[in-house]
Design an enzyme around this catalytic site. Structure first.
Site, PDB file in Angstrom:
ATOM      1  CE  LYS A  55      -0.198 -10.399   5.427  1.00 38.44           C
ATOM      2  NZ  LYS A  55       0.441  -9.098   5.439  1.00 38.44           N
TER       3      LYS A  55
HETATM    4  C1  LIG Z   1       0.931  -7.838   4.654  1.00 42.21           C
HETATM    5  C2  LIG Z   1       2.359  -7.621   4.327  1.00 42.21           C
HETATM    6  C3  LIG Z   1       3.043  -6.478   4.747  1.00 42.21           C
HETATM    7  C4  LIG Z   1       2.350  -5.300   5.372  1.00 42.21           C
HETATM    8  O1  LIG Z   1       1.736  -5.569   6.555  1.00 42.21           O
HETATM    9  P1  LIG Z   1       0.754  -4.458   7.166  1.00 42.21           P
HETATM   10  O2  LIG Z   1       0.582  -4.881   8.591  1.00 42.21           O
HETATM   11  O3  LIG Z   1      -0.514  -4.522   6.382  1.00 42.21           O
HETATM   12  O4  LIG Z   1       1.410  -3.147   7.031  1.00 42.21           O
HETATM   13  C5  LIG Z   1       4.390  -6.398   4.514  1.00 42.21           C
HETATM   14  N1  LIG Z   1       5.045  -7.362   3.854  1.00 42.21           N
HETATM   15  C6  LIG Z   1       4.428  -8.467   3.411  1.00 42.21           C
HETATM   16  C7  LIG Z   1       5.233  -9.513   2.713  1.00 42.21           C
HETATM   17  C8  LIG Z   1       3.060  -8.621   3.608  1.00 42.21           C
HETATM   18  O5  LIG Z   1       2.437  -9.698   3.118  1.00 42.21           O
END
Ligand SMILES: *Cc1c(COP(=O)(O)O)cnc(C)c1O
Length: 388
Positions: free
Chosen positions: A188
């Protein structure tokens, strides 16, 4: 010389993050503590621009979404409307609360949830709308909030891609909905390895999440005891879970947050470059945002036109042969076995998402890429397009 493989994504971890982790490890306090608290305060400040919001650090966005829905009172047999074009966590957390994710289609070209589709999916059981700002592009929150207000629904933002995203002059998370959840997963826009942040302007919701993220232990009771001589005492007031963020992870997060604007500027530059270099090819490129809005450019998703005589899968294979890692966001949820067997979804249910999925390729877009890397990606795409 053999070219090194360019991964699809890479975290940008510098000496600052490494020093912060070492300091935390040396401090003797490695779980949730003063560093997580500081991270929460700094994150709230970064997001809110002076508006009063509460930020609660958790171990992932997925668990943040679960706790957010629990705090809103979503439970058994309730329905939550979710775009099918997202990562599973956006929908699956409702299942863990006994609720039902109701999938809806998206709009093209923005690839965000369709307000019209939301409206037709509302039933007497609907409790909330889950908004995903796909790739970092803000969804049409005005239209969505209008629908929510009309039907008395909560709006939850899955802002896993949306840091920093701006909608109509408001930073996503600055009281743009009931609860907003950010992700610090490895790929991210900023990362802690694993981690997430729940942001809300509602103190009751924030307090409930704080209790539920750590065994249902009430802070008030805990603080009351710890300020006296009875340091060992605590009280369980709710059926909580274990979703707290460690200070080790928060040490990384705090340093990443300081770089968030710089990271954004670099990704925007890469996005502008891709758009410019690829504009005359038979590709559907993501648009620049309207004024007042900001796309976080977590992802840069191109779509192959049917004019191209190469399939999406072969395109990615060719890119891989040219030592470039690509990905696909997303396999629509209704095409997964679980969602089909549990809720009866099938191929053909959401044509806009299916068409997007069949043509989508996510290009590498991250701060560790050099200008030469970015140029090489563009050149490789031009070469593939010109030779098919
Ligand atoms: C990465 C992601 C998540 C989950 O995030 P985590 O921190 O890995 O639990 C949820 N929604 C979307 C759209 C994502 O891309």
């Amino acid at each position: 010389m053999q070219r090194q493989f360019m991964p699809f994504a890479l975290p940008d971890i510098g000496p600052e993050e490494i020093d912060a982790v070492v300091q935390c490890l040396k401090s003797g306090w490695v779980t949730t503590g003063p560093i997580s608290k500081a991270f929460e305060e700094e994150f709230a400040n970064y997001i809110s621009f002076g508006k009063p919001v509460y930020a609660v650090a958790v171990n992932s966005a997925s668990m943040g979404l679960l706790l957010a829905m629990e705090a809103l009172g979503i439970g058994y047999q309730d329905e939550v409307i979710v775009p099918t074009y997202t990562f599973s966590a956006s929908a699956m957390m409702a299942v863990h609360l006994g609720a039902k994710p109701v999938l809806v289609d998206i709009l093209s070209p923005c690839l965000n949830i369709s307000p019209e589709a939301i409206e037709s999916a509302i039933t007497s059981k609907t409790k909330a709308i889950m908004v995903v700002h796909f790739a970092g592009r803000p969804a049409n929150l005005d239209a969505i909030k209008k629908i929510a207000k009309k039907h008395g629904l909560f709006v939850i933002e899955d802002a896993a891609h949306a840091l920093p995203t701006i909608y109509n002059g408001n930073v996503i998370g600055s009281n743009t909905s009931d609860v907003t959840v950010f992700s610090f997963y490895a790929t991210k826009t900023i990362t802690c390895g694993e981690g997430g942040m729940v942001v809300t302007a509602n103190k009751e919701i924030a307090d409930r999440i704080k209790i539920m993220r750590l065994h249902g232990i009430s802070r008030d009771v805990f603080d009351r005891y710890t300020s006296s001589d009875v340091k060992w005492a605590y009280e369980i007031v709710a059926p909580g879970s274990k979703c707290n963020l460690t200070d080790v992870a928060a040490s990384i997060g705090r340093e990443q947050l300081k770089k968030c604007d710089f990271f954004y500027a670099r990704r925007k530059k890469i996005a502008d470059y891709y758009r410019d270099r690829l504009k005359s090819l038979p590709l559907l490129l993501p648009d620049e945002e309207n004024s007042g809005n900001q796309h976080a450019w977590h992802l840069f998703v191109i779509r192959l036109s049917s004019e191209l005589k190469i399939s999406r899968d072969d395109f990615i294979k060719k890119m891989s042969e040219m030592m470039i890692g690509c990905s696909v966001h997303f396999i629509p949820l209704h095409l997964h076995k679980y969602y089909q067997s549990s809720f009866g979804y099938k191929l053909g249910d959401f044509p806009v998402s299916e068409a997007a999925f069949n043509a989508a390729v996510s290009l590498p877009i991250y701060t560790k890429m050099s200008d030469a890397d970015v140029e090489y990606v563009a050149n490789s795409i031009i070469e593939i397009c010109n030779n098919t």
